[in-house]
Design an enzyme around this catalytic site. Sequence first.
Site, short mmCIF file in Angstrom:
data_model
loop_
_atom_site.label_atom_id
_atom_site.label_comp_id
_atom_site.label_asym_id
_atom_site.label_seq_id
_atom_site.Cartn_x
_atom_site.Cartn_y
_atom_site.Cartn_z
N ASN A 1 3.60 -4.28 10.17
CA ASN A 1 3.17 -5.08 11.08
C ASN A 1 4.35 -4.53 12.19
OD1 ASN A 1 5.76 -7.02 11.19
ND2 ASN A 1 4.72 -7.08 9.26
N GLY B 1 0.54 -1.18 0.13
CA GLY B 1 0.02 0.04 -0.03
C GLY B 1 0.74 1.20 0.03
N ASN C 1 -5.33 -6.85 -3.01
CA ASN C 1 -4.23 -5.81 -3.07
C ASN C 1 -4.44 -4.44 -4.17
OD1 ASN C 1 -1.37 -8.40 -3.30
ND2 ASN C 1 -2.56 -7.49 -1.37
N CYS D 1 -4.44 -4.17 8.87
CA CYS D 1 -5.32 -3.71 7.70
C CYS D 1 -6.18 -4.68 7.21
CB CYS D 1 -4.54 -3.06 6.49
SG CYS D 1 -3.55 -1.53 6.91
N LYS E 1 5.44 -9.70 -6.26
CA LYS E 1 5.20 -8.25 -6.23
C LYS E 1 6.47 -7.44 -6.52
CE LYS E 1 1.84 -7.83 -2.59
NZ LYS E 1 1.40 -7.09 -1.48
N CYS F 1 -13.29 -16.02 13.88
CA CYS F 1 -13.11 -14.60 13.38
C CYS F 1 -12.48 -14.70 11.85
CB CYS F 1 -12.19 -13.71 14.38
SG CYS F 1 -10.53 -14.22 14.35
#
Length: 392
Positions: free
Chosen positions: A142, A52, A81, A203, A97, A350
């Site tokens: 992170n 990002g 992404n 995120c 990437k 979750c």
Amino acid sequence: MSSPLPPLVEPAAELTRDEVARYSRHLIIPDLGLDGQKRLKNARVLVIGAGGLGSPTLLYLAAAGVGTIGIVEFDVVDESNLQRQIIHGQSDIGRSKAESARDSILEVNPLVNVVLHEVRLEPDNAVEIFGDYDLILDGTDNFATRYLVNDAAVLAGKPYVWGSIYRFEGQVSVFWEDAPDGLGLNYRDLYPEPPPPGMVPSCAEGGVLGILCASIASVMGTEAIKLLTGIGEPLLGRLMVYDALDMTYRTIKIRKDPSTPKITELIDYEEFCGVVSDAAAEAAAESTITPRELAELLDSGKPLALIDVREPVEWDINHIEGAQLIPKGAFESGEALSKLTVDRTPVFYCKTGVRSAEVLAIVKNAGFSDALHVQGGIVAWGKQLEPDMVMY
């Protein structure tokens, strides 16, 4: 206002005719000019992460004429992404990437030398990688990697630009332990300890407005250009906080904290930051089931209460049939405990298993010793049992 820091980089010997044409809008800015552009040409900048924040930063530094750009990135492009990682496109899904980023950079500016480091940044390689560069930009998401970058930058004697984003807010600062004039400070002066595990969602868990990345990355890139060329006043000793919804930028003074321990070695950052709290890890140790085991339990007819502890917006995207939604916050406040009954075994899930482990600890502490949680969350459930499930 303090005076600008000296430029990080010496100017290159010359600019070619093509470079003068390409960078002409820079060359006619008096503060930057020919000298500043030659410094950019000579500069070596390392960007950690082509995600990002890395995406817009890489494109703009390349367009600006930074001569050598290194990219640390070992991940592959995923469809989720593309909402913010604008250096990658539809045809890059599944590709490295790092390679995708390199191709986009060379399309923007073929004069840039792109160096790929397709590795995970680790305590045993970080200082060595940093040694080849003048400036580091940290766009990671992170805490473990942020502390690693900080400590490795201190040991390598390098300044770095740091940015972070979450939902509608972002932060940027410059850290440089060895800065001249006693201005030195590092990330641990701002954040001496990582937040307690489970407190700050990633995120992936909490979301981010895609365009926020452009706002924060453009500030990071601007700081890089200022440091490399020695213009303006960098964000060294200041934290810039941006709120996209209120449309406010404010800066907060950061001072060297005398109690910050001197960094002399790299440590185990995963352990230092702990992905889940000790209580959650302990609760989950004996009470974790796989998605397949959950399916078997549901089929067995055993009296269960399957509880989704995500947020309502996530429930609207997908959920496991037969579950009920009680967000994690309701367990933290205590109000949800009255909804559990002793005659049905509570099973929590979750998105990936982090939040459900935290809820498990709360519920076990309240006396529901038979409670369980699902390893890997709904992401694992979808992969293993419902491949057609919409995933986010």
